[in-house]
Scaffold this motif. Structure first.
Motif, PDB file in Angstrom:
ATOM      1  N   HIS A  36       0.805  -1.219   0.000  1.00 35.93           N
ATOM      2  CA  HIS A  36       0.000   0.000   0.000  1.00 35.93           C
ATOM      3  C   HIS A  36       0.839   1.270   0.000  1.00 35.93           C
ATOM      4  CE1 HIS A  36      -3.592  -2.363   0.381  1.00 35.93           C
ATOM      5  NE2 HIS A  36      -2.991  -3.069   1.312  1.00 35.93           N
ATOM      6  N   HIS A  37       2.179   1.130   0.161  1.00 39.63           N
ATOM      7  CA  HIS A  37       2.967   2.356   0.077  1.00 39.63           C
ATOM      8  C   HIS A  37       3.302   2.717  -1.359  1.00 39.63           C
ATOM      9  CE1 HIS A  37       6.138  -0.870   0.750  1.00 39.63           C
ATOM     10  NE2 HIS A  37       6.527  -0.342  -0.388  1.00 39.63           N
ATOM     11  N   ARG A  38       2.827   1.905  -2.326  1.00 41.81           N
ATOM     12  CA  ARG A  38       3.043   2.261  -3.721  1.00 41.81           C
ATOM     13  C   ARG A  38       2.037   3.301  -4.175  1.00 41.81           C
ATOM     14  NH1 ARG A  38       2.582  -2.380  -7.544  1.00 41.81           N
ATOM     15  NH2 ARG A  38       3.556  -0.906  -8.914  1.00 41.81           N
ATOM     16  N   ARG A  39       2.363   3.935  -5.313  1.00 41.28           N
ATOM     17  CA  ARG A  39       1.387   4.884  -5.834  1.00 41.28           C
ATOM     18  C   ARG A  39       0.432   4.144  -6.764  1.00 41.28           C
ATOM     19  NH1 ARG A  39       5.916   6.258  -8.885  1.00 41.28           N
ATOM     20  NH2 ARG A  39       5.603   6.190 -11.140  1.00 41.28           N
ATOM     21  N   ALA A  75      -4.333   3.391 -14.477  1.00 41.21           N
ATOM     22  CA  ALA A  75      -4.414   3.291 -15.931  1.00 41.21           C
ATOM     23  C   ALA A  75      -4.294   4.661 -16.594  1.00 41.21           C
ATOM     24  CB  ALA A  75      -5.730   2.626 -16.326  1.00 41.21           C
ATOM     25  N   LEU A  76      -4.960   5.663 -16.014  1.00 43.77           N
ATOM     26  CA  LEU A  76      -4.915   7.003 -16.607  1.00 43.77           C
ATOM     27  C   LEU A  76      -3.550   7.649 -16.419  1.00 43.77           C
ATOM     28  CD1 LEU A  76      -8.447   8.422 -15.708  1.00 43.77           C
ATOM     29  CD2 LEU A  76      -7.714   7.055 -17.674  1.00 43.77           C
ATOM     30  N   ASN A  77      -2.930   7.427 -15.269  1.00 40.64           N
ATOM     31  CA  ASN A  77      -1.584   7.974 -15.052  1.00 40.64           C
ATOM     32  C   ASN A  77      -0.595   7.428 -16.079  1.00 40.64           C
ATOM     33  OD1 ASN A  77      -2.420   9.448 -12.850  1.00 40.64           O
ATOM     34  ND2 ASN A  77      -1.741   7.956 -11.338  1.00 40.64           N
ATOM     35  N   GLY A  78      -0.855   6.216 -16.541  1.00 42.27           N
ATOM     36  CA  GLY A  78       0.017   5.624 -17.549  1.00 42.27           C
ATOM     37  C   GLY A  78      -0.363   5.966 -18.976  1.00 42.27           C
ATOM     38  N   ALA A  93       9.997  -3.034  -9.579  1.00 43.41           N
ATOM     39  CA  ALA A  93       9.387  -4.146  -8.868  1.00 43.41           C
ATOM     40  C   ALA A  93       8.086  -4.580  -9.544  1.00 43.41           C
ATOM     41  CB  ALA A  93       9.173  -3.769  -7.403  1.00 43.41           C
ATOM     42  N   HIS A  94       7.231  -5.234  -8.789  1.00 46.02           N
ATOM     43  CA  HIS A  94       6.005  -5.848  -9.300  1.00 46.02           C
ATOM     44  C   HIS A  94       5.052  -4.819  -9.897  1.00 46.02           C
ATOM     45  CE1 HIS A  94       2.936  -8.877  -9.526  1.00 46.02           C
ATOM     46  NE2 HIS A  94       2.127  -8.259  -8.694  1.00 46.02           N
ATOM     47  N   ASP A 142       4.899   2.018 -12.109  1.00 43.91           N
ATOM     48  CA  ASP A 142       6.043   2.779 -11.620  1.00 43.91           C
ATOM     49  C   ASP A 142       7.045   3.193 -12.690  1.00 43.91           C
ATOM     50  OD1 ASP A 142       5.221   2.696  -8.941  1.00 43.91           O
ATOM     51  OD2 ASP A 142       6.102   0.715  -8.645  1.00 43.91           O
ATOM     52  N   SER A 143       6.897   2.717 -13.902  1.00 39.19           N
ATOM     53  CA  SER A 143       7.909   2.959 -14.927  1.00 39.19           C
ATOM     54  C   SER A 143       7.317   3.677 -16.133  1.00 39.19           C
ATOM     55  CB  SER A 143       8.514   1.623 -15.378  1.00 39.19           C
ATOM     56  OG  SER A 143       9.279   1.769 -16.562  1.00 39.19           O
ATOM     57  N   LYS A 144       7.807   4.875 -16.408  1.00 43.45           N
ATOM     58  CA  LYS A 144       7.380   5.595 -17.605  1.00 43.45           C
ATOM     59  C   LYS A 144       7.733   4.805 -18.866  1.00 43.45           C
ATOM     60  CE  LYS A 144       5.472   9.302 -15.924  1.00 43.45           C
ATOM     61  NZ  LYS A 144       4.009   9.526 -16.116  1.00 43.45           N
ATOM     62  N   CYS A 145       8.875   4.113 -18.805  1.00 42.38           N
ATOM     63  CA  CYS A 145       9.273   3.299 -19.956  1.00 42.38           C
ATOM     64  C   CYS A 145       8.244   2.205 -20.211  1.00 42.38           C
ATOM     65  CB  CYS A 145      10.655   2.686 -19.687  1.00 42.38           C
ATOM     66  SG  CYS A 145      11.280   1.632 -21.023  1.00 42.38           S
TER      67      CYS A 145
END
Length: 541
Positions: free
Chosen positions: A7-10, A144-147, A500-501, A506-509
């Motif tokens: 839960h500490h992930r965004r 999904a939208l952030n990506g 990570a998972h 977490d990855s723009k790439c």
């Protein structure tokens, strides 16, 4: 007890081939060109017309309630899909329809359709399969939208059966609350296990009291739900994107209902043929080693924290023999919180902490020098987070664990897998695979029949598939992506290093690759992999 991001992930959640060095690799498995043009969409906007498909019916309506505000729902088209709770069992695990007498009770699944960001959109939308198991897809709209996944395609989110915005909602807050209340207990003690199993029994009683059939909540039924949704929305072809447990569901879906799928993306891969405790030990080994190797390759980190791998594995044995008790303060909880760290806690903490890799070497070093505060704060913070209580469908999670996983993997299998990969760990740690504590005793209490053995079949498909893994993935194993790709003849498997998972979160790439894949499944843009760098590890003074 779920395989989900911490839960500490965004991200609103919970639950591989470049391993120790976490170097980027692209494995192309005979990918041939797929049509780049979009399929023709329905005349009316998606989600605005009531439609019936077989025994399923979609009805437009208000957007579902969510645990947290989701502004994007203000412009979404929403409704519900009504499906049989239990389809004809004479069709085994193929999700087929039988006569009305076999169907009985109906359930409803919330649907939210987020429009594409551009008016000149492609006609084939993307449907999102959530993780967990037991997470609610609607809550993952922000990820999904952030990506940028809705750049030029509508996005479709449907709550899997039993999840937060479905009816019935098979959440069990008592199970989550026990995880929080037990911070002060020895994690791997048999007495803690007995208490955990008792909470599982209470959860099952809650599910049954709501009129639900516990055996109806598992992968093949959910796969059939998505096939029904596509038909009820009048979509000829769509694309599928699944994260974490959603990759497992996507592979079931591809195997059982391949018609109507243009392309598939899976991220943080958990193949049905491997799912269970053994693969979570494998994931821990690969994810840990990816992080340890990155520290070793960084002179400042290696000098300050030499032999990090050996130090961690020694600590697991030491705190298992002599648990460490401390008191910490957690945001939102003014009263001090008692936390006991034993070997099982360290194993599970690190499997989640690869998401915040930069601080891991320092945290391990501090514990080795008698200071458990950083690890205890992170462990308690995850258990006490508002996102950790009452949002997971344990009714769905246990159905998957206990019908699909435990019948095909013994407790001895889990221990042997752990011993092979972590030979210095004591047996009291090895009996509980990461994220799957007390799995077999829980499933004996859940008391559902095993799924047909075909549930463990590998998925063979020529549907274009992007297979994403993270080099630091300690939850579903970087190598599991390559494993799944070997039977997907038009797949491209990519390991994103130092992530990570669920790399899409977490990855723009990873986000760039995913969006480009749905535009051109034959040639996604993977050029960003060449510029990725390891985290700058924290160096204590």
């Amino acid at each position: 007890m779920s395989l989900r991001p911490p839960h500490h992930r965004r991200t609103t959640r919970r639950l591989p081939a470049a391993l120790a060095g976490a170097t980027a690799g692209v494995l192309a498995a005979g990918l041939v060109a797929a049509p780049a043009h979009a399929e023709s969409g329905p005349a009316a906007p998606l989600g605005t017309v009531a439609r019936t498909a077989g025994h399923a019916r979609f009805v437009p309506g208000p957007c579902p309630r969510t645990a947290d505000p989701i502004p994007a729902l203000r412009t979404a088209n929403c409704g519900t899909l009504t499906v049989p709770e239990t389809r004809d069992r004479h069709h085994g695990d193929h999700g087929g329809y039988g006569d009305e007498e076999h169907e009985g009770r109906k359930i409803t699944l919330a649907v939210a359709i987020i429009p594409a960001a551009t008016k000149n959109k492609a006609g084939d939308p993307i449907v999102w399969l959530a993780g967990g198991p037991g997470d609610d897809a609607v809550s993952e709209i922000p990820m999904a939208l952030n990506g940028g996944l809705n750049r030029d395609r509508d996005l479709i989110f449907m709550s899997q059966r039993g999840t937060y915005s479905a009816d019935p909602q098979l959440t069990c807050p008592n199970v989550d609350q026990f995880a929080a209340d037990s911070l002060g207990l020895v994690f791997g003690a048999p007495s803690t296990g007995r208490l955990h199993v008792e909470e599982t029994r209470k959860c099952r009683d809650r599910v049954v009291s709501r009129g639900a059939d516990p055996s109806a909540y598992y992968g093949p039924e959910s796969a059939a739900d998505y096939d029904d949704l596509r038909k009820a929305l009048g979509i000829r072809k769509w694309n599928v994107f699944g994260i974490s447990y959603g990759t497992n569901l996507a592979l079931h879906y591809m195997r059982l209902h391949p018609e109507g799928i243009r392309s598939v993306g899976i991220d943080g891969v958990l193949p049905p043929a491997l799912a269970g405790g053994a693969v979570t030990w494998k994931a821990a080994r690969e994810g840990y080693d990816g992080l340890f190797k990155a520290c070793e390759d960084q002179p400042a980190c290696n000098t300050r924290y030499p032999n990090l791998k050996a130090t961690f594995e020694r600590l697991v044995g030491e705190v298992e023999a002599r648990p460490v008790t401390t008191t910490v303060t957690v945001p939102g909880h003014p009263a001090p919180v008692k936390v006991v760290l034993d070997g099982g806690v360290l194993v599970n903490w690190l499997a989640s902490a690869t998401h915040v890799a930069a601080g891991v070497p320092r945290s391990i070093d501090e514990l080795a020098h008698g200071n458990p505060r950083r690890i205890a704060e992170q462990w308690a913070g995850g258990k006490l987070s508002p996102q950790a209580i009452g949002r997971t469908s344990h009714g769905l999670a246990y159905g998957i664990f206990c019908r699909e996983w435990t019948p095909y993997e013994s407790e001895a299998d889990i221990v042997r897998a752990g011993q092979r990969l972590f030979p210095t760990f004591p047996r009291s740690v090895l009996v509980n695979a990461p994220f799957l504590t007390w799995l077999h005793p829980d499933c004996r209490a859940w008391d559902v029949p095993p799924a047909d053995p075909s549930i463990r079949d590998r998925t063979y498909s020529d549907i274009p598939t992007l297979v994403l893994s993270g080099g630091f993935d300690a939850q579903t194993a970087p190598s599991s992506g390559a494993y799944a790709a070997r039977t997907l003849s038009r797949s491209i498997a990519v390991t994103v290093p130092y992530v990570a998972h669920v790399v899409f979160a977490d990855s723009k790439c990873a986000q760039t690759m995913t969006v480009s894949f749905f535009d051109r499944p034959d040639a996604p843009d993977t050029s960003c992999l060449a510029g990725l760098t390891p985290p700058a590890f924290e160096i204590a003074p």
